[in-house]
Design an enzyme around this catalytic site. Structure first.
Site, PDB file in Angstrom:
ATOM      1  N   ASP A  40      32.848  55.328  46.873  1.00 40.02           N
ATOM      2  CA  ASP A  40      33.646  53.925  47.347  1.00 40.02           C
ATOM      3  C   ASP A  40      33.150  53.497  48.530  1.00 40.02           C
ATOM      4  O   ASP A  40      32.449  54.071  49.483  1.00 40.02           O
ATOM      5  CB  ASP A  40      35.134  54.443  47.617  1.00 40.02           C
ATOM      6  CG  ASP A  40      35.982  53.322  47.413  1.00 40.02           C
ATOM      7  OD1 ASP A  40      36.522  53.033  46.193  1.00 40.02           O
ATOM      8  OD2 ASP A  40      36.287  52.482  48.267  1.00 40.02           O
ATOM      9  N   ASP A  66      28.306  50.640  50.254  1.00 38.97           N
ATOM     10  CA  ASP A  66      28.291  49.427  49.323  1.00 38.97           C
ATOM     11  C   ASP A  66      27.169  49.671  48.372  1.00 38.97           C
ATOM     12  O   ASP A  66      25.880  49.843  48.778  1.00 38.97           O
ATOM     13  CB  ASP A  66      27.988  48.242  50.172  1.00 38.97           C
ATOM     14  CG  ASP A  66      28.064  46.746  49.346  1.00 38.97           C
ATOM     15  OD1 ASP A  66      28.018  46.982  48.173  1.00 38.97           O
ATOM     16  OD2 ASP A  66      28.462  46.012  49.990  1.00 38.97           O
ATOM     17  N   ASN A  93      32.721  52.240  37.611  1.00 39.42           N
ATOM     18  CA  ASN A  93      34.071  51.304  37.720  1.00 39.42           C
ATOM     19  C   ASN A  93      34.370  50.456  38.925  1.00 39.42           C
ATOM     20  O   ASN A  93      35.029  49.400  38.543  1.00 39.42           O
ATOM     21  CB  ASN A  93      35.005  52.575  37.792  1.00 39.42           C
ATOM     22  CG  ASN A  93      36.404  52.056  38.012  1.00 39.42           C
ATOM     23  OD1 ASN A  93      37.110  51.387  37.216  1.00 39.42           O
ATOM     24  ND2 ASN A  93      36.839  52.240  39.452  1.00 39.42           N
ATOM     25  N   TYR A 159      32.920  36.141  37.564  1.00 41.19           N
ATOM     26  CA  TYR A 159      33.530  37.460  36.874  1.00 41.19           C
ATOM     27  C   TYR A 159      33.409  37.588  35.703  1.00 41.19           C
ATOM     28  O   TYR A 159      32.898  38.824  34.903  1.00 41.19           O
ATOM     29  CB  TYR A 159      35.004  37.713  37.305  1.00 41.19           C
ATOM     30  CG  TYR A 159      35.731  38.916  36.783  1.00 41.19           C
ATOM     31  CD1 TYR A 159      35.664  40.040  37.664  1.00 41.19           C
ATOM     32  CD2 TYR A 159      36.407  39.024  35.461  1.00 41.19           C
ATOM     33  CE1 TYR A 159      36.356  41.024  37.476  1.00 41.19           C
ATOM     34  CE2 TYR A 159      37.116  40.227  35.441  1.00 41.19           C
ATOM     35  CZ  TYR A 159      37.174  41.287  36.290  1.00 41.19           C
ATOM     36  OH  TYR A 159      37.405  42.550  35.782  1.00 41.19           O
ATOM     37  N   LYS A 163      31.079  40.548  33.643  1.00 42.03           N
ATOM     38  CA  LYS A 163      31.563  41.604  32.728  1.00 42.03           C
ATOM     39  C   LYS A 163      31.017  41.209  31.245  1.00 42.03           C
ATOM     40  O   LYS A 163      30.925  42.260  30.607  1.00 42.03           O
ATOM     41  CB  LYS A 163      33.178  41.305  32.550  1.00 42.03           C
ATOM     42  CG  LYS A 163      33.819  41.742  33.936  1.00 42.03           C
ATOM     43  CD  LYS A 163      33.472  43.373  34.295  1.00 42.03           C
ATOM     44  CE  LYS A 163      34.229  43.872  35.527  1.00 42.03           C
ATOM     45  NZ  LYS A 163      34.018  45.075  35.693  1.00 42.03           N
TER      46      LYS A 163
END
Length: 260
Positions: A40, A66, A93, A159, A163
């Site tokens: 993370d 990052d 994720n 986005y 995706k």
């Protein structure tokens, strides 16, 4: 739910594991006895989840940074391999939302940030993990795609493109590596209760009709939002031996939104 691929002794990487779907996924793997690498960008959040994993009966290590930085990607893969002796499962994720802007109103900074985090980073981490899975002759990769990977009316241009790219990468991996014992699948969450932030400022990105207002007529089909734990259950299933013949699938977890 006991699933062999996430059970005792298995090693798992979960990105974006400091909160939301990633946190819930890491904890569910831990309850199955897996060893989990928490990746993370937020140090405190990652370490907090690592403590939860330990309390849940799992083993956890953290890598903070990052994932747009190749050095961080390499550190994630190397740490998991060294600490756990191999990598059985990769859960890509980590992700960010865009500002719901249409293409003409999307700036380079927004495009590069969203594509970099949502698509390029998962590609690079998968590439770094594959040699370990190939050496073992097995592995499972699970991506967090989105309702926006199935349609054009769930998010802005950046986005949505990121995706859709994830679904293409998922399917390409499934075809290229199915004879190597490596499976690749994705969940496509609909509305989910997480802390992901949407900066949908209508006035900041050109005419309102180009942004949130254009998508508003479609958003009534969202239905009841899922809990992060419901997305995690689908991710862990796809990583498990119970899903041993599922490869290249994009599984909507959206309360029927994609069926509308």
């Amino acid at each position: 739910m006991s699933v062999n691929a996430s059970g005792p002794g298995r090693s798992v990487i979960v990105t974006g594991a400091g909160s939301g779907i990633g946190r819930a996924t890491a904890l569910l793997f831990a309850r199955e006895g897996a060893r989990v690498l928490i990746a993370d960008v937020a140090d405190a959040a990652a370490r907090s989840v690592a403590e939860e994993v330990e309390r849940a009966g799992g083993t956890a290590v953290t890598v903070i940074g990052d994932l747009r930085d190749q050095a961080v990607v390499d550190r994630v893969a190397e740490t998991a391999a060294e600490e756990f002796g191999g990598i059985d499962v990769l859960v890509n994720n980590a992700g960010v939302m865009d500002s719901m802007s249409a293409a003409a109103d999307t700036g380079d900074d927004e495009w590069e940030r969203v594509i970099g985090i949502n698509l390029t980073a998962p590609f690079r981490l998968t590439r770094a993990v594959l040699p370990h899975m190939l050496a073992a002759g097995k592995g499972a990769v699970v991506f967090t795609a989105s309702e926006a990977s199935l349609r054009g009316s769930a998010a802005g241009a950046a986005y949505t493109a990121s995706k859709h790219g994830i679904t293409g990468l998922t399917k390409s991996l499934a075809v290229m590596y199915r004879d190597k014992g490596i499976r690749s699948n994705a969940v496509a969450p609909g509305g989910t209760v997480t802390n992901i932030r949407v900066d949908a400022d209508r006035g900041a990105h050109g005419p309102a009709a180009h942004g949130p207002a254009a998508l508003a007529p479609y958003m009534g089909n969202v239905g009841s939002p899922a809990q992060a734990e419901e997305q995690a259950a689908a991710i862990v299933f796809l990583a498990s031996d119970a899903a041993s013949n599922i490869n290249g699938a994009i599984l909507p977890v959206d309360n029927g939104w994609s069926a509308v």
